[in-house]
Scaffold this motif. Structure first.
Motif, PDB file in Angstrom:
ATOM      1  N   SER A   1       0.818  -1.108   0.102  1.00 17.05           N
ATOM      2  CA  SER A   1       0.057   0.135   0.066  1.00 17.05           C
ATOM      3  C   SER A   1       0.842   1.249  -0.197  1.00 17.05           C
ATOM      4  CB  SER A   1      -1.156  -0.015   1.200  1.00 17.05           C
ATOM      5  OG  SER A   1      -1.845  -1.116   1.137  1.00 17.05           O
ATOM      6  N   ALA A   2       1.954   1.334   0.702  1.00 18.36           N
ATOM      7  CA  ALA A   2       2.828   2.347   0.908  1.00 18.36           C
ATOM      8  C   ALA A   2       3.380   3.033  -0.624  1.00 18.36           C
ATOM      9  CB  ALA A   2       4.079   2.147   1.779  1.00 18.36           C
ATOM     10  N   PHE A   3       3.856   1.838  -1.368  1.00 17.61           N
ATOM     11  CA  PHE A   3       4.287   1.934  -2.771  1.00 17.61           C
ATOM     12  C   PHE A   3       3.138   2.304  -3.778  1.00 17.61           C
ATOM     13  CE2 PHE A   3       9.025   0.355  -3.341  1.00 17.61           C
ATOM     14  CZ  PHE A   3       9.247   0.972  -2.127  1.00 17.61           C
ATOM     15  N   GLY A   4       1.966   1.808  -3.570  1.00 14.19           N
ATOM     16  CA  GLY A   4       0.970   1.928  -4.291  1.00 14.19           C
ATOM     17  C   GLY A   4       1.451   1.813  -5.907  1.00 14.19           C
ATOM     18  N   ASN A   5       0.903   2.789  -6.646  1.00 13.56           N
ATOM     19  CA  ASN A   5       1.215   2.863  -8.122  1.00 13.56           C
ATOM     20  C   ASN A   5       2.496   4.038  -8.261  1.00 13.56           C
ATOM     21  OD1 ASN A   5      -0.355   1.017  -9.059  1.00 13.56           O
ATOM     22  ND2 ASN A   5      -2.165   2.573  -9.210  1.00 13.56           N
ATOM     23  N   ASP A   6       3.409   4.179  -7.230  1.00 18.49           N
ATOM     24  CA  ASP A   6       4.276   5.312  -7.383  1.00 18.49           C
ATOM     25  C   ASP A   6       5.631   4.550  -7.750  1.00 18.49           C
ATOM     26  OD1 ASP A   6       2.438   7.417  -7.037  1.00 18.49           O
ATOM     27  OD2 ASP A   6       2.633   7.184  -4.682  1.00 18.49           O
ATOM     28  N   GLN A   7       5.724   3.722  -8.427  1.00 13.84           N
ATOM     29  CA  GLN A   7       6.940   2.910  -8.887  1.00 13.84           C
ATOM     30  C   GLN A   7       7.951   3.856  -9.302  1.00 13.84           C
ATOM     31  OE1 GLN A   7       4.001   1.431  -8.954  1.00 13.84           O
ATOM     32  NE2 GLN A   7       4.336  -0.181  -7.633  1.00 13.84           N
ATOM     33  N   ALA A   8       7.486   4.923 -10.206  1.00 13.91           N
ATOM     34  CA  ALA A   8       8.521   5.758 -10.632  1.00 13.91           C
ATOM     35  C   ALA A   8       9.321   6.410  -9.842  1.00 13.91           C
ATOM     36  CB  ALA A   8       7.514   6.877 -11.677  1.00 13.91           C
ATOM     37  N   GLU A   9       8.931   6.666  -8.909  1.00 15.42           N
ATOM     38  CA  GLU A   9       9.373   7.564  -7.464  1.00 15.42           C
ATOM     39  C   GLU A   9      10.326   6.449  -6.699  1.00 15.42           C
ATOM     40  OE1 GLU A   9       8.940  10.636  -4.075  1.00 15.42           O
ATOM     41  OE2 GLU A   9       7.134   9.991  -5.218  1.00 15.42           O
ATOM     42  N   TYR A  10       9.545   5.282  -6.338  1.00 18.12           N
ATOM     43  CA  TYR A  10      10.040   4.425  -5.267  1.00 18.12           C
ATOM     44  C   TYR A  10      10.800   3.276  -5.679  1.00 18.12           C
ATOM     45  CZ  TYR A  10       6.573   7.258  -2.276  1.00 18.12           C
ATOM     46  OH  TYR A  10       6.005   8.116  -1.860  1.00 18.12           O
ATOM     47  N   VAL A  11      10.909   3.122  -7.186  1.00 19.06           N
ATOM     48  CA  VAL A  11      11.449   1.646  -7.633  1.00 19.06           C
ATOM     49  C   VAL A  11      12.493   2.377  -8.596  1.00 19.06           C
ATOM     50  CG1 VAL A  11      11.402  -0.491  -8.742  1.00 19.06           C
ATOM     51  CG2 VAL A  11       9.535   0.284  -7.094  1.00 19.06           C
TER      52      VAL A  11
ATOM     53  N   GLN B   1      14.423   2.649 -11.911  1.00 20.68           N
ATOM     54  CA  GLN B   1      14.228   2.499 -13.401  1.00 20.68           C
ATOM     55  C   GLN B   1      14.926   1.315 -13.789  1.00 20.68           C
ATOM     56  OE1 GLN B   1      11.926   3.861 -15.116  1.00 20.68           O
ATOM     57  NE2 GLN B   1      11.034   5.180 -13.313  1.00 20.68           N
ATOM     58  N   GLY B   2      14.167   0.381 -14.392  1.00 22.07           N
ATOM     59  CA  GLY B   2      14.944  -0.770 -15.198  1.00 22.07           C
ATOM     60  C   GLY B   2      15.468  -1.715 -14.094  1.00 22.07           C
ATOM     61  N   ASP B   3      14.890  -1.639 -12.625  1.00 19.66           N
ATOM     62  CA  ASP B   3      15.155  -2.551 -11.648  1.00 19.66           C
ATOM     63  C   ASP B   3      13.793  -2.962 -10.982  1.00 19.66           C
ATOM     64  OD1 ASP B   3      16.634  -3.740  -9.430  1.00 19.66           O
ATOM     65  OD2 ASP B   3      18.207  -2.242  -9.501  1.00 19.66           O
ATOM     66  N   ILE B   4      14.075  -3.504  -9.982  1.00 17.57           N
ATOM     67  CA  ILE B   4      12.862  -3.939  -8.923  1.00 17.57           C
ATOM     68  C   ILE B   4      13.195  -3.628  -7.672  1.00 17.57           C
ATOM     69  CG2 ILE B   4      11.918  -6.038 -10.307  1.00 17.57           C
ATOM     70  CD1 ILE B   4      13.493  -7.807  -8.520  1.00 17.57           C
ATOM     71  N   HIS B   5      14.430  -2.967  -7.334  1.00 20.05           N
ATOM     72  CA  HIS B   5      14.914  -2.485  -6.064  1.00 20.05           C
ATOM     73  C   HIS B   5      14.390  -1.087  -5.610  1.00 20.05           C
ATOM     74  CE1 HIS B   5      17.611  -5.763  -6.893  1.00 20.05           C
ATOM     75  NE2 HIS B   5      17.202  -6.114  -5.658  1.00 20.05           N
ATOM     76  N   PRO B   6      14.040  -0.813  -4.323  1.00 21.87           N
ATOM     77  CA  PRO B   6      13.841   0.693  -3.817  1.00 21.87           C
ATOM     78  C   PRO B   6      14.761   1.617  -4.338  1.00 21.87           C
ATOM     79  CG  PRO B   6      12.994  -1.050  -2.231  1.00 21.87           C
ATOM     80  CD  PRO B   6      14.043  -1.789  -3.125  1.00 21.87           C
ATOM     81  N   THR B   7      14.336   2.810  -4.656  1.00 19.27           N
ATOM     82  CA  THR B   7      15.328   4.017  -4.466  1.00 19.27           C
ATOM     83  C   THR B   7      15.336   4.534  -3.244  1.00 19.27           C
ATOM     84  OG1 THR B   7      13.388   5.581  -4.788  1.00 19.27           O
ATOM     85  CG2 THR B   7      14.131   4.767  -6.918  1.00 19.27           C
TER      86      THR B   7
END
Length: 245
Positions: free
Chosen positions: A209-219, A221-227
């Motif tokens: 829930s915390a990440f939601g659909n904000d992968q562009a900010e929190y993941v 790019q080109g990876d699966i790990h958190p920023t």
């Protein structure tokens, strides 16, 4: 001699009154957090290299905000069976937990990614077959059995509160796998809630829930790990779950 004793006593009293912080801030006097899991607590791809855990990974951020010593034992690539084996057989892990005041557990993402990739490879683009294979593999996976036994093993070593992170969606919005993951992760993450209810002092940190659909900010790019921003979010929900915020 009496005058010398009085003088020494006075010096000690003055020292204790003027510099208590020197003792209070001694690192050994702090409570400790032991972080267990995979590349997420390790902070993969955030440091100069991936030889050591990144100092911007969420365990260290929790340590900063909660004034805790941190032992980061996350290992990149680990699945649930590997963490369980380490807790059962490796004295480094067992001794660390014996001295823990708080424990974080982030494991299971690699198990689930392996299942997802296997189903995709075997279905060869057939969406109906993919869904069938995915559900079959998920239903026969031992990931939650392993995590449950991991919690039991931790409990045999410490009664420290445990924060158990569920699985966020690691795929960007423009990746078709984002929507595949969103279709199955809510049901999968119920397993973490069930585990938390089954044991005392185990709390779920809802990364999904915390990440939601904000992968562009929190993941990454080109990876699966958190920023770094994603790690900060994970730290925030961990602090909240442990009551340290």
């Amino acid at each position: 001699m009496k005058r010398l004793i009085k003088t020494a006593t006075a010096i000690l009293l003055v020292s204790s009154l003027t510099a208590p912080a020197a003792f209070a801030k001694n690192d050994n006097a702090k409570e400790s957090l032991v972080a267990l899991g995979d590349s997420i607590p390790f902070g993969f791809n955030l440091g100069q290299n991936n030889q050591n855990p990144a100092k911007t990974s969420y365990p260290y951020l929790i340590g900063e905000d909660g004034d805790l010593r941190v032992r980061n034992l996350g290992i990149s690539g680990w699945q649930s069976a590997q963490l369980l084996d380490a807790l059962e057989t490796d004295q480094k892990y067992r001794q660390a937990l014996d001295h823990a005041d708080y424990v974080s557990v982030t494991i299971g993402s690699n198990d689930l990614l392996s299942i997802l990739r296997a189903a995709a490879a075997e279905s060869a683009g057939n969406q109906l077959l993919f869904q069938q294979l995915l559900q079959q593999k998920l239903s026969t996976s031992d990931v939650f059995t392993n995590i449950g036994e991991t919690i039991e093993e931790i409990r045999s070593l410490t009664d420290a509160p445990i924060v158990l992170y569920n699985v966020y969606n690691p795929f960007q919005l423009n990746d078709p796998l984002h929507y595949v993951a969103d279709a199955v992760l809510p049901q999968i993450n119920l397993g973490f809630i069930g585990l938390a209810f089954s044991y005392s002092d185990v709390y779920v940190a809802d990364a999904y829930s915390a990440f939601g659909n904000d992968q562009a900010e929190y993941v990454i790019q080109g990876d699966i790990h958190p920023t770094n921003a994603g790690q900060a979010v994970l730290a925030g929900i961990g602090l909240d779950a442990l009551g340290l915020d």
